[in-house]
Design an enzyme around this catalytic site. Structure first.
Site, short mmCIF file in Angstrom:
data_model
loop_
_atom_site.label_atom_id
_atom_site.label_comp_id
_atom_site.label_asym_id
_atom_site.label_seq_id
_atom_site.Cartn_x
_atom_site.Cartn_y
_atom_site.Cartn_z
N PRO A 59 0.85 -1.19 -0.09
CA PRO A 59 -0.04 -0.10 0.04
C PRO A 59 0.88 1.36 0.06
CG PRO A 59 -0.70 -1.37 1.81
CD PRO A 59 0.67 -2.09 1.04
N GLU A 60 0.60 2.33 -0.91
CA GLU A 60 1.10 3.38 -1.08
C GLU A 60 0.12 4.38 -0.43
OE1 GLU A 60 3.21 4.05 -4.66
OE2 GLU A 60 3.37 1.77 -4.99
N LYS B 120 2.77 6.91 4.36
CA LYS B 120 2.17 5.62 4.37
C LYS B 120 1.74 5.13 5.51
CE LYS B 120 5.28 3.98 0.37
NZ LYS B 120 6.39 3.17 0.12
#
Ligand code: ZN
Length: 279
Positions: free
Chosen positions: A2-3, A59
Site C-alpha cells: 500500500p502506498e 504511508k
C-alpha cells in the site's frame, strides 16, 4: 505494498466510523507487530482512550487518541485494516465502544505498530523518517529542486526514498515518471527546471488519481469493507510490459531500477546516455 493513495483510502473509509469512539481494548494477537515494545504495555497505553482523529503521514496511518497518545500503523507488504468482527491473518483487533471492531490482517506479518506519548514524540518520529508530504502546500518545485540538487541517484530511487518525499512507492513512481516523460534511471540532480515542475505535477496528479480510484489492488490491498481499489485498471505503464504506449504506440518495456521492476516507454522516456549505450 500500500502506498499513499491506498492508506488514504483506508483512512477516509474508517475515519467516519472510528472518530469520536472510545478504543475499549486493543487485542494484540501477534506481539511481533509492536516489538521491541511489549504488547501488554502498548495495549495498556491505548486502552479506554477516545479516538480524536484518524490521520495519515506518508504511508503511515495515525490514530490520534485522547491524552495526546498517538498510535502509528504501517501496513508494509500485505497489511489491511478491515471494519469487521474477524479476518484471516488477524494480528491486531481494535474493539470500539459501539461494539464494532477494526481488524489488522497481515498475511506476511511485516506490518508494524508503535505508540508515541505526546505530539513532540510523534513529530520527532516522523522527522527522522519522512520527507515532504507530496499533497501538501510544502511540495513545491523549489522544494523538489533543493532535494534533487547535486544528487546522482536515479530519479526512480529518489522518488522511493521516504526521507525525501513521503508516500510514493513503486506504482505511483512509474506512473508519474511516464507522465513527466522522464526515464527512471536519469540522475535526479541533472533534471532541469521544467522537468522538475513536470515531475512535481505528475506526482501530485497520480496520487490524486489513485485516491479517486480508491487505490490499486494488485494482490492484497483491500478496502475496510473488503472491496478492491480500481487504479490498477488505469495504469499507463506499470505492469504493462509488451503493450503499446497510450501516447506514442511504442512497446512498453520492463527494466530494473532502484531494485524494483520498473516500466517505461522507451520512446517517451529517453534513457540517459550511459544507460542507452549499455543496453
Ligand atoms: Zn510512448
Amino acid at each position: 505494498m500500500p502506498e499513499l493513495p491506498e492508506v488514504e483510502t483506508i483512512r477516509r473509509q474508517l475515519a467516519p466510523v472510528v472518530e469520536g469512539r472510545r478504543l475499549q481494548e486493543m487485542e494484540i494477537l501477534d506481539p511481533r507487530w509492536c516489538a521491541p515494545a511489549l504488547h501488554v504495555e502498548v495495549a495498556d497505553a491505548v486502552r479506554g482512550r477516545r479516538i480524536e482523529r484518524l490521520d495519515r503521514r506518508g504511508k503511515y496511518l495515525v490514530w490520534e487518541l485522547s491524552a495526546d497518545v498517538h498510535l502509528l500503523m504501517h501496513l508494509r507488504m500485505t497489511g489491511n485494516l478491515l471494519y469487521a468482527e474477524d479476518a484471516r491473518f488477524a494480528r491486531v483487533k481494535l474493539r470500539l465502544d459501539d461494539g464494532n471492531t477494526v481488524v489488522f490482517a497481515d498475511q506476511r506479518r511485516f506490518g508494524t505498530g508503535v505508540v508515541l506519548l505526546g505530539s513532540d514524540a510523534r513529530h520527532d518520529y516522523f522527522a527522522a523518517r519522512l520527507g515532504v508530504e507530496p499533497l501538501s502546500a510544502d511540495f513545491t518545485t523549489e522544494h523538489l529542486r533543493e532535494l534533487a540538487r547535486g544528487r546522482r541517484a536515479p530519479v526512480k530511487a529518489f522518488l522511493l526514498t521516504q526521507e525525501r518525499i513521503a508516500g510514493v512507492g513503486n506504482i505511483y513512481a512509474d506512473e508519474a515518471l511516464f507522465i513527466a516523460r522522464i526515464h527512471p534511471l536519469r540522475p535526479v540532480g541533472t533534471l532541469r527546471g521544467p522537468q522538475l515542475e513536470a515531475l512535481r505535477q505528475a506526482v501530485v496528479k497520480v496520487l490524486h488519481d489513485g485516491i479517486d480510484a480508491r487505490g490499486a489492488t494488485i494482490d492484497d490491498f483491500r478496502h475496510a469493507d473488503g472491496a478492491e481499489g480500481s487504479f490498477q485498471d488505469r495504469f499507463l505503464v506499470h505492469l504493462r510490459a509488451g503493450e503499446r504506449c497510450v501516447r506514442c504506440g511504442a512497446t512498453i518495456v520492463k527494466i530494473r531500477a532502484a531494485g524494483r521492476g520498473t516500466y517505461v516507454c522507451p520512446r517517451c522516456q529517453r534513457a540517459p546516455r550511459t544507460v542507452a549505450a549499455s543496453s
